[in-house]
Write a protein that holds these residues in place. Structure first.
Motif: not given
Length: 255
Positions: A105, A108-109, A113, A123, A126-127, A137
């Motif tokens: 993905k 992350r920041t 994004a 994030d 999503y995680d 992941r």
């Protein structure tokens, strides 16, 4: 691309070889990067799909299709953003029950994004979604490429009891620490311990990790590996080798 059918409707300068790993990406550049890496190594794909902005077909649609596809054994995703969360979660959960699904993905920041997609989502969301759906992941392109190679070259595992075979104690301890966060160390059977007692020097580790000691020859490695393969309590084996200057891992005879 569907290589087994000879179908290539992409602008890539390379055509994928047939295999059983599917790769779905929102980035055409990631498609060409994956092919540049995989083709010289002989790694093939069942499908290579660039979804772009997902104006019509999205990750959920493709995951549903690939979950039922007999020619696909595992699925890799490069994700920048998900447009239909409910459909994605349902499809991802169903696919992950049947096949390994790994995801890289981007974003992350907060700044990443915004650069990746106009639909910026934290994030952590999503995680949590990836974990809940059963997907694994990965964090970098290197890990994604490594996953592609691992999935292309290995068969499905039947369990998570791992034995570690090493000639260095430190390497075995580091492998054990990493493993305990995600799996289980195998408990060697009494018969395996007894067999290894006959094969290895008296001061071997007498447990898992199996430390065959720094002076181990290729022959000692091979005999220990054959013993571990025969243990029904072991599902998979990780072989580590730290090469000392006085010993060749391919030399079969002991000094």
């Amino acid at each position: 691309m569907v290589p087994r059918l000879g179908l290539d409707a992409t602008f890539s300068h390379l055509a994928a070889q047939p295999g059983d790993v599917a790769f779905l990406s929102q980035s055409g550049a990631m498609i060409t990067a994956m092919l540049d890496w995989a083709i010289p190594r002989g790694n093939g794909f069942s499908h290579v799909v660039s979804l772009g902005e997902m104006a019509d077909v999205d990750f959920g649609d493709m995951l549903d299709h690939l979950a039922a596809d007999q020619h696909t054994r595992s699925i890799l995703l490069y994700v920048e953003g998900v447009t239909s969360g409910r459909k994605f979660m349902s499809a991802a959960r169903a696919a992950s029950r049947i096949k390994p699904v790994l995801v890289l993905k981007a974003g992350r920041t907060t700044a990443g994004a915004r650069a990746a997609t106009s639909h910026a989502v934290a994030d952590a969301v999503y995680d949590a979604a990836f974990r809940r759906s059963g997907m694994l992941r990965v964090g970098t392109m290197t890990e994604l490429f490594g996953a592609a190679e691992t999935l292309a070259l290995t068969r499905a595992q039947v369990g998570d009891r791992l034995a570690v075979l090493t000639n260095g104690g430190a390497a075995g301890v580091l492998a054990t620490d990493a493993l305990m966060a995600a799996g289980h160390l195998a408990t060697l059977s009494t018969a395996t311990i007894a067999a290894l007692d006959r094969l290895l020097p008296p001061n071997w580790s007498r447990g898992n990790p199996v430390d065959v000691l720094g002076d181990a020859s290729g022959n000692r490695y091979a005999n220990a590996l054959a013993t571990l393969i025969g243990d029904r309590e072991v599902d998979a084996i990780l072989v580590l080798n730290s090469l000392p200057g006085w010993r060749s891992p391919t030399r079969r005879r002991e000094r």
